[in-house]
Structures are given as structure tokens and as C-alpha cells.
Enzyme design. Structure first.
Site, PDB file in Angstrom:
ATOM      1  N   LYS A 137      10.167  -0.956   4.246  1.00 55.61           N
ATOM      2  CA  LYS A 137      10.522   0.459   4.284  1.00 55.61           C
ATOM      3  C   LYS A 137      11.125   0.825   5.640  1.00 55.61           C
ATOM      4  O   LYS A 137      10.860   0.145   6.646  1.00 55.61           O
ATOM      5  CB  LYS A 137       9.267   1.327   4.077  1.00 55.61           C
ATOM      6  CG  LYS A 137       8.676   1.318   2.704  1.00 55.61           C
ATOM      7  CD  LYS A 137       7.442   2.209   2.673  1.00 55.61           C
ATOM      8  CE  LYS A 137       6.806   2.252   1.282  1.00 55.61           C
ATOM      9  NZ  LYS A 137       7.662   2.943   0.302  1.00 55.61           N
ATOM     10  N   ARG A 183       3.657  -0.437  -9.491  1.00 60.35           N
ATOM     11  CA  ARG A 183       3.688  -0.818 -10.906  1.00 60.35           C
ATOM     12  C   ARG A 183       3.133  -2.220 -11.125  1.00 60.35           C
ATOM     13  O   ARG A 183       2.660  -2.534 -12.215  1.00 60.35           O
ATOM     14  CB  ARG A 183       5.121  -0.684 -11.437  1.00 60.35           C
ATOM     15  CG  ARG A 183       6.112  -1.645 -10.849  1.00 60.35           C
ATOM     16  CD  ARG A 183       7.550  -1.198 -11.082  1.00 60.35           C
ATOM     17  NE  ARG A 183       7.901  -0.050 -10.262  1.00 60.35           N
ATOM     18  CZ  ARG A 183       9.075   0.555 -10.279  1.00 60.35           C
ATOM     19  NH1 ARG A 183      10.024   0.122 -11.094  1.00 60.35           N
ATOM     20  NH2 ARG A 183       9.318   1.591  -9.514  1.00 60.35           N
TER      21      ARG A 183
END
Length: 512
Positions: free
Chosen positions: A291, A365
Site C-alpha cells: 500500500k 476475501r
């Protein structure tokens, strides 16, 4: 040495309903919008002061406008704007009042401001609020939520705890029966406690909060509660049982992953068995798909879904709701190292389905897929629901105050939305667009982790692959899980969003 955290759960304001107004105790009254402006006459009457005193401090009916003013016999009163008196305005008013009293209690003593001499800044940690004659269940719930949550504070500090507002007495109007009102307030305070605990867990810094700490804290808090059992599975158990998604995400960290299972089994349970899955990523660097540095510090809150599930399960048990509920919190730290999983890897989830990894920053997920597959295989659920800070796409689509709701079942979607509305949490149903279902199909594996197409939709479609066709809802709280400023009962930092919705959902299922 790790910092010492505040006591978790954070102590909240106690709220009770009483019959009599108590002279000498700081009190607050509502200022409502009248036909020709704020009705200051009605607000001034309980204090025996001239309405000019309220006018002098700038009291208004604007919801959440709070003004202290000196009383003739000494001490202070509080004028609190409630707009036209709608229930939601009372939540805003209660929160603003709690914040104003907190700031006053923590301020310098013997101060004088534009309101005149208001005495000691720490003059009382009790407060009374006069209820209107029309105080119904919704108004009481909203006001209690505001009072309990508006003054919430989580700070890691070596300083002595600041003084705080400890109790609020809601003074019933006329000869109203206070016992039913007390029950409403008790339930509302449990909703607030679920929210506050979810905030505590998400606000805790990640140098303390690793998967073992998060799941262990959930287990410790659950152990004293009736009909609630907690089990924490370690990395060896996860490996032995094929939880490849959780292990992949946690593989880059020196602090191994965990799975928390909370089982609530009340006697005489009615309705369906609901399984709640909450994302528990205790810090998310993005892994090898790193990130940007800006904003990465907020990734301590990337387990907000798991925090909401833990907070909700504890409240459900304390309320004794007669519904069988299981909570699963798959927890891992997504870090960068030589053992981190990579783009292009193929991961085998619990149950055998394989995923082609496209971006290691789509880690939520991966852990959720394992937990959903485990729920289907081992827990025999009637309904499945997951909640996660999953996609930046939801922040773009819905902003920072609305959660995304995806569902395969219209009745479940309706129940979630209604449960949220009753709790003061807003959801917007998003489509599971079948035109994009093919994008989830894998080339190298059964499914793709990062299908092409609209990010929030395709993430939901990916998770759907692990639900075995059961009625299922997916709540994406990437936007409302965090706040950069106070508003209504929400405080800066982790918000605890979704915890109250989950409790209300279970309460509604009990009545089905």
C-alpha cells in the site's frame, strides 16, 4: 515494551430512567423549534430562569447545539437543540451533550467563559435530562445511544484517566410508567456497548493487537457470558485443516494467524441458525502489493468487521436473544517478508477450492473465503452473513457513512437494511451483477481473487463462490468503519459500524 492499553471494554455512561427531577444536580433540557424560532420559554421553565438567560448564551434549536448557562442557585444547566424533535435528532443531541460534558469535566477548574461564572469545571459526573411527553421507544433508544457513545474516548497514555460523565438520569414526563422505559434504555445501552467494544478492538494499536491478542481478547470477554462458548484455533490447526487462505495472508508475518469461533446456543432457541463472519486482519500493509504510505496507519482498523462480530455476539448473549448464532473471525496480519504470499500464487482454501492470487492487498476475501467454506461444511447454517472492510470501491460508491449491502436473498437484505435503520446505521443495497460472474472464473485456478470489473461487485461475487447457494449477505464497511471527525454519536477513529445492525438483525430473527 508494549504500551499498556486502556481497560477494554471502555466504560460507558450509565443511563437510567427516573420519575423526579433532582434539585442541585446538573440538568439538561431540550430546545425545540417553535412557530417563530427556538422555544426558549419551554426550555427555561424547568430551571426557573428567564428565557433571556438562554438567549444570552446563544441557545438554539439546531440539533446538537449545546449551550451551558449559569443557574440562579449556582451550578449550570444545559440547553440542547433537538430541531423539530425527530428521534434521530435526539441521538445527535445526546451525543453532543455527552461530548460537551466530557470536555467540561476534563477542563480547567474555576474558569469563566462567555456564559459567565459556571463554577468548577469538574462540578459533577452525573447529569439529568428531562424527557418530552412524547418519548417513545425510538426516541429513548436514539437518546441513549447518543449519550452512551458521544463521549467515547480511546487513548493510550501514561497520564491519569480524565474525569468522565458516569451516569445520566432521564427524567420521565408526568406519570409515565418508567419500567418499560428502563427496559428500552437497557437494551439501547447494550447496543451501545457492542459498538464501543468494536471501536475498542479496532482502535487498539497493532503493535499490541496481533491475531493472538484479538482472538484471545474475544475469547476472554465471551467466557463469563451465559450460553456463549469461544474457541481459538492456532496456525497448526489451521494448517492441519486446510485453511489455505488464512495461512497465505498470515504467512508474511512473524505473528501467526488465528481463527476465533463464538458459539451462542440459548435454551429454547427459535428461528434460523445464523453464522456471522467478520474480517480480522489486524494490520494490512498490502503485502508484496504494498500500500502507499499515506493512510497505512489506519490499517490497524482493518479488523473492524471482526470487531463488529465480537461486539454483536457479546451483546446478543447479554440480551439473551433466543436465536442460535455462530461468529467466526479469521484473523491474520498481512505483512511483507520472504515468506509472504505472492501475486500469481495459487491458494487452496478450506474445502478444496483454489484461488489464483492477483493482488496480495485483496487479502480480506482470502481469509473470509476460508471461514465461509468452513461455516457451510461444519456449522449447518440457515443464513450466512459476512462483514468486512473489503474494498475501496465502496468508499468511492457510497462515501464514508453508508455501508454496502449485497445479498442473494431479498428477505435477508430487507432485514439487514431495517435492522440498520433502527440502529442508526445506513445501508445501501448493491447489485450482484451476473454480467460479471464469469470474470470470477479462474484460468490457473478455480477462481480469480481480483476479477476485472467493478471492484465492490466482483469482490462480492468472489465471496459468493464459497457460500454453497445458501441465503447470504455481504456487508462492505470500508467507508463507515472509520471517521475522520465526530458526527452524531460517531467519534473520530474506529466507529464500530455494523455491530448494532447485527444485534438488531438477530433480534428480528427471534420474532420471525
Amino acid at each position: 515494551m508494549e504500551p499498556e492499553l486502556p481497560v477494554i471494554p471502555t466504560a460507558l455512561v450509565e443511563v437510567d430512567v427516573v420519575r423526579e427531577w433532582r434539585d442541585g444536580l446538573p440538568g439538561a433540557v431540550a430546545v425545540r423549534e417553535g412557530e417563530s424560532g427556538p422555544d426558549l420559554d419551554a426550555a427555561a421553565e424547568p430551571f426557573g430562569v428567564d428565557p433571556a438567560a438562554l438567549r444570552a448564551v446563544g441557545a438554539s434549536a439546531s440539533a446538537g447545539d449545546v449551550k451551558p448557562f449559569p443557574l440562579p442557585a449556582g451550578g449550570i444547566g444545559w440547553a440542547v437543540g433537538v430541531g423539530d424533535g425527530a428521534a434521530s435528532a435526539w441521538r445527535t443531541a445526546g451525543a453532543a451533550l455527552a461530548r460537551a460534558v466530557r470536555e467540561r469535566l476534563g477542563g480547567a477548574s474555576d474558569t469563566e467563559d462567555e456564559t459567565g461564572d459556571l463554577g468548577e469545571a469538574s462540578d459533577a459526573d452525573y447529569l439529568q435530562v428531562r424527557l418530552p411527553a412524547e418519548a417513545d421507544e425510538q426516541l429513548l433508544t436514539e437518546l441513549t445511544l447518543g449519550l452512551a457513545l458521544g463521549g467515547y474516548r480511546f487513548k493510550v497514555t501514561g497520564a491519569a484517566p480524565a474525569p468522565r460523565l458516569r451516569k445520566v438520569l432521564l427524567v420521565a414526563s408526568g406519570d409515565a410508567d418508567v419500567q418499560p422505559q428502563r427496559e428500552v434504555v437497557r437494551r439501547a445501552r447494550e447496543l451501545a456497548a457492542a459498538t464501543a467494544l468494536a471501536r475498542d478492538l479496532a482502535n487498539a494499536p497493532s503493535n499490541v493487537k496481533d491475531p493472538a491478542w484479538l482472538t484471545g481478547t474475544g475469547r476472554s470477554l465471551a467466557e463469563p457470558l451465559p450460553n456463549l462458548t469461544a474457541t481459538v484455533r492456532d496456525e497448526k490447526w489451521l494448517a492441519d485443516n486446510g485453511f489455505g487462505g488464512i495461512l497465505a495472508v498470515g504467512g508474511g508475518s512473524a505473528r501467526p494467524p488465528r481463527l476465533l469461533e463464538l458459539d451462542y446456543r440459548p435454551a429454547g432457541a427459535t428461528g434460523p441458525h445464523l453464522v456471522l463472519v467478520g474480517k480480522g486482519v489486524t494490520f494490512d500493509t498490502g503485502g508484496i502489493s504494498l500500500k502507499p504510505a499515506d493512510g497505512m496507519h489506519l490499517m490497524r482498523t482493518d479488523m473492524s468487521g471482526g470487531g463488529a462480530v465480537i461486539g454483536a455476539l457479546l451483546a446478543i448473549a447479554r440480551l439473551g436473544l433466543p436465536v442460535k448464532v455462530t461468529g467466526l473471525v479469521p484473523s491474520a496480519e498481512n505483512h511483507v517478508s520472504g515468506s509472504a504470499y505472492r501475486p500469481g500464487d495459487v491458494v487452496r482454501h478450506y474445502g478444496g477450492k483454489t484461488t489464483e492470487v492477483g493482488n496480495t492487498d485483496a487479502e480480506g476475501r482470502m481469509v473470509m473465503a476460508d471461514a465461509l467454506a468452513y461455516a457451510v461444511d461444519q456449522l449447518n447454517p440457515d443464513l450466512l452473513l459476512d462483514v468486512a472492510t473489503l474494498t475501496g470501491a465502496m468508499k468511492v460508491a457510497l462515501g464514508l457513512r453508508t455501508g454496502g449491502l449485497f445479498a442473494t436473498d431479498d428477505d435477508l437484505a430487507r432485514r439487514v437494511a431495517e435492522a440498520g435503520a433502527d440502529a442508526g446505521e445506513t445501508w445501501w443495497r448493491m447489485p450482484l451483477l451476473e454480467d460479471h460472474a464469469e470474470a470470477v472464473e479462474g484460468d490457473l485456478a478455480d477462481v480469480k481473487q481480483t476479477p476485472t470489473g467493478p471492484g465492490g461487485v466482483t469482490a462480492a461475487l468472489f465471496l459468493r463462490e464459497f457460500t454453497a447457494g445458501l441465503p447470504w449477505a455481504h456487508l462492505d464497511i470500508a467507508g463507515p468503519a472509520r471517521a475522520d471527525k465526530d458526527h452524531a454519536e460517531v467519534t473520530t477513529g474506529a466507529t464500530g459500524f455494523a455491530a448494532r445492525t447485527l444485534v438488531n438483525l438477530v433480534a428480528g430473527l427471534a420474532e420471525r
